[in-house]
Design a protein around this motif. Structure first.
Motif, PDB file in Angstrom:
ATOM      1  N   GLY A 154      40.796  43.094  30.922  1.00 56.93           N
ATOM      2  CA  GLY A 154      39.218  42.914  31.151  1.00 56.93           C
ATOM      3  C   GLY A 154      38.987  43.640  32.702  1.00 56.93           C
ATOM      4  N   PHE A 155      37.809  44.238  32.748  1.00 53.62           N
ATOM      5  CA  PHE A 155      37.711  44.903  34.141  1.00 53.62           C
ATOM      6  C   PHE A 155      36.248  45.077  33.939  1.00 53.62           C
ATOM      7  N   THR A 156      35.513  45.069  35.322  1.00 54.77           N
ATOM      8  CA  THR A 156      34.446  45.837  35.685  1.00 54.77           C
ATOM      9  C   THR A 156      34.394  46.622  36.776  1.00 54.77           C
ATOM     10  N   ILE A 157      33.562  47.562  36.680  1.00 58.52           N
ATOM     11  CA  ILE A 157      33.656  48.701  37.797  1.00 58.52           C
ATOM     12  C   ILE A 157      32.188  49.319  38.116  1.00 58.52           C
ATOM     13  N   SER A 158      31.824  49.570  39.206  1.00 61.10           N
ATOM     14  CA  SER A 158      30.455  49.823  39.771  1.00 61.10           C
ATOM     15  C   SER A 158      30.634  50.917  40.581  1.00 61.10           C
ATOM     16  N   ARG A 159      29.867  52.291  39.954  1.00 58.91           N
ATOM     17  CA  ARG A 159      29.885  53.473  40.743  1.00 58.91           C
ATOM     18  C   ARG A 159      29.107  53.211  41.966  1.00 58.91           C
ATOM     19  N   GLU A 160      28.017  52.432  41.914  1.00 61.18           N
ATOM     20  CA  GLU A 160      27.184  52.477  43.144  1.00 61.18           C
ATOM     21  C   GLU A 160      27.724  51.578  44.202  1.00 61.18           C
ATOM     22  N   ALA A 161      28.382  50.530  43.965  1.00 62.52           N
ATOM     23  CA  ALA A 161      29.254  49.732  44.878  1.00 62.52           C
ATOM     24  C   ALA A 161      30.514  49.988  45.203  1.00 62.52           C
ATOM     25  N   LEU A 162      31.232  51.384  44.324  1.00 61.33           N
ATOM     26  CA  LEU A 162      32.248  51.512  44.628  1.00 61.33           C
ATOM     27  C   LEU A 162      33.401  50.414  44.599  1.00 61.33           C
ATOM     28  N   LYS A 163      33.382  49.687  43.596  1.00 60.08           N
ATOM     29  CA  LYS A 163      34.334  48.479  43.373  1.00 60.08           C
ATOM     30  C   LYS A 163      34.450  48.297  42.166  1.00 60.08           C
ATOM     31  N   ALA A 164      35.513  47.231  41.891  1.00 56.44           N
ATOM     32  CA  ALA A 164      36.057  47.167  40.500  1.00 56.44           C
ATOM     33  C   ALA A 164      36.983  45.994  40.304  1.00 56.44           C
ATOM     34  N   MET A 165      36.697  44.942  39.615  1.00 54.04           N
ATOM     35  CA  MET A 165      37.751  43.911  38.973  1.00 54.04           C
ATOM     36  C   MET A 165      38.329  44.022  37.926  1.00 54.04           C
ATOM     37  N   VAL A 166      39.705  43.710  37.778  1.00 50.96           N
ATOM     38  CA  VAL A 166      40.534  43.691  37.012  1.00 50.96           C
ATOM     39  C   VAL A 166      41.081  42.346  36.654  1.00 50.96           C
ATOM     40  N   THR A 167      41.040  41.964  35.397  1.00 46.74           N
ATOM     41  CA  THR A 167      41.747  40.758  35.052  1.00 46.74           C
ATOM     42  C   THR A 167      43.015  41.083  33.827  1.00 46.74           C
ATOM     43  N   VAL A 168      44.029  40.670  34.325  1.00 48.90           N
ATOM     44  CA  VAL A 168      44.999  40.510  33.315  1.00 48.90           C
ATOM     45  C   VAL A 168      45.327  39.405  32.591  1.00 48.90           C
ATOM     46  N   PRO A 169      45.146  39.180  31.237  1.00 45.98           N
ATOM     47  CA  PRO A 169      45.171  38.068  30.376  1.00 45.98           C
ATOM     48  C   PRO A 169      46.696  37.453  30.775  1.00 45.98           C
ATOM     49  N   PRO A 170      46.815  35.921  30.572  1.00 51.44           N
ATOM     50  CA  PRO A 170      48.223  35.401  30.451  1.00 51.44           C
ATOM     51  C   PRO A 170      49.058  36.229  29.699  1.00 51.44           C
ATOM     52  N   LEU A 171      50.401  36.456  30.216  1.00 49.40           N
ATOM     53  CA  LEU A 171      51.532  37.355  29.579  1.00 49.40           C
ATOM     54  C   LEU A 171      52.436  36.283  29.029  1.00 49.40           C
ATOM     55  N   LEU A 172      52.756  36.308  27.707  1.00 53.65           N
ATOM     56  CA  LEU A 172      53.670  35.626  27.301  1.00 53.65           C
ATOM     57  C   LEU A 172      54.778  36.391  26.467  1.00 53.65           C
ATOM     58  N   PRO A 173      55.998  36.444  26.966  1.00 55.90           N
ATOM     59  CA  PRO A 173      56.981  37.251  26.653  1.00 55.90           C
ATOM     60  C   PRO A 173      57.275  36.876  25.000  1.00 55.90           C
ATOM     61  N   GLY A 174      57.356  38.292  24.172  1.00 59.01           N
ATOM     62  CA  GLY A 174      57.547  38.079  22.720  1.00 59.01           C
ATOM     63  C   GLY A 174      56.108  37.724  21.978  1.00 59.01           C
ATOM     64  N   VAL A 175      55.087  37.601  22.772  1.00 52.53           N
ATOM     65  CA  VAL A 175      53.757  37.099  22.037  1.00 52.53           C
ATOM     66  C   VAL A 175      52.894  38.129  22.182  1.00 52.53           C
ATOM     67  N   ASN A 176      52.622  38.388  23.383  1.00 53.55           N
ATOM     68  CA  ASN A 176      51.559  39.660  23.720  1.00 53.55           C
ATOM     69  C   ASN A 176      52.151  40.523  24.918  1.00 53.55           C
ATOM     70  N   PHE A 177      53.426  40.167  25.480  1.00 56.58           N
ATOM     71  CA  PHE A 177      54.134  40.912  26.291  1.00 56.58           C
ATOM     72  C   PHE A 177      55.264  41.451  26.031  1.00 56.58           C
ATOM     73  N   PHE A 178      55.702  42.766  25.973  1.00 59.85           N
ATOM     74  CA  PHE A 178      56.719  43.490  25.528  1.00 59.85           C
ATOM     75  C   PHE A 178      57.405  44.470  26.676  1.00 59.85           C
ATOM     76  N   PRO A 179      57.810  43.838  27.657  1.00 62.58           N
ATOM     77  CA  PRO A 179      58.338  44.935  28.528  1.00 62.58           C
ATOM     78  C   PRO A 179      59.688  45.817  27.959  1.00 62.58           C
ATOM     79  N   PRO A 180      59.526  46.925  28.562  1.00 67.34           N
ATOM     80  CA  PRO A 180      60.916  47.673  28.184  1.00 67.34           C
ATOM     81  C   PRO A 180      62.067  47.266  28.754  1.00 67.34           C
ATOM     82  N   GLY A 181      63.164  47.605  28.075  1.00 73.60           N
ATOM     83  CA  GLY A 181      64.497  47.275  28.665  1.00 73.60           C
ATOM     84  C   GLY A 181      64.756  45.931  28.914  1.00 73.60           C
ATOM     85  N   LYS A 182      65.679  45.489  29.784  1.00 78.37           N
ATOM     86  CA  LYS A 182      66.146  44.083  30.033  1.00 78.37           C
ATOM     87  C   LYS A 182      66.004  43.845  31.398  1.00 78.37           C
TER      88      LYS A 182
END
Length: 264
Positions: A136-164
């Protein structure tokens, strides 16, 4: 000077050939050394097209530097072909310029922002293969700002990092990229942008096997651009880490992934 690395193997220059190691492989690439002199390219009519190609390549290289400086905080995850892939995208943007002659076409990202969105910083580990939910994110060119929202990450469910690797952290950056135009034998913005400082936020290191709760990051640019010929670029990335001691975690090179979320 050539360097012997094994039976009939070397890196460096040797008479009419050169050899170098390619990152990510054990192969040694051998290329012939040939071509016209710099003086011939700069002066002979037969190399007029080469001069046009070189000028436009210089423009894309300058634009690439602005863009890469924006996600410099994620440099350790970049794959070896990151710059080449970025230049290819910028070439597609440059050829859309119908107002200037070949050899002087602008690199106007602000007119073609959508082409850069979704660009993966590491082709080996596309961001979408690591995080299966949208960011999730919002970004404003006029205000020169942004907000980023990373959802909860659950390994093997929605999070699959490379390597070990044992740890990970999230990095978000916000940067300004000016349009570049050919002027007096080089590419530059129409007005001086001075030194552009990207805004960067890093989360704490977290254990991979535990995942994470939702993480929000707010970014605000400090310098205002001098004109409207610019793009605001938002980037998200995940770095992988390994413990060097009980209190020190080191980022693992080439591990992790990231992408350009938005360009406005």
């Amino acid at each position: 000077m050539a360097k012997l690395t094994g039976l009939l193997s070397f890196t460096g220059k040797l008479q009419g050939i050169s050899a170098h190691n390619r990152r990510g492989t054990n192969a040694i690439i051998i290329k012939p050394r040939y071509g016209p002199s710099k003086k011939d390219i700069d002066t002979k009519p037969s190399y007029a097209n080469t001069r046009r190609v070189n000028k436009e390549f210089g423009g894309r290289s300058t634009a690439s530097k602005y863009i890469r400086d924006g996600y410099l905080a994620l440099k350790q995850i970049l794959d070896p072909d990151n710059l080449g892939r970025l230049n290819a995208l910028l070439q597609a943007i440059q050829v859309l310029d119908r107002d200037n002659v070949y050899g002087q076409r602008s690199v106007a990202l602000s007119l073609n922002r959508g082409l850069l969105e979704g660009f993966n910083l590491n082709a080996w580990h596309p961001f979408e293969s690591m995080v299966h939910n949208p960011i999730g994110f919002t970004i404003s060119r006029e205000a020169l700002k942004a907000m980023v929202t990373v959802p909860p990450l659950l390994p093997g469910v929605n999070f699959f990092p490379p390597g070990k690797h044992s740890f990970f952290r999230m990095v978000a950056s916000l940067s300004i990229v000016p349009d570049l135009h050919y002027h007096e034998n080089k590419y530059r913005p129409r007005e001086s942008y001075g030194v552009l400082h990207p805004q960067v936020i890093r989360s704490e290191w977290m254990a991979v096997n535990s995942g994470s709760e939702a993480v929000s990051m707010e970014l605000q640019m400090r310098e205002a651009p001098p004109n409207e010929e610019f793009s605001l670029v938002l980037t998200i990335g995940i770095q992988m880490g390994t413990a060097q001691s009980t209190s020190v975690i080191q980022c693992v090179k080439y591990a992790g992934g990231g992408k350009i979320l938005a360009v406005v």
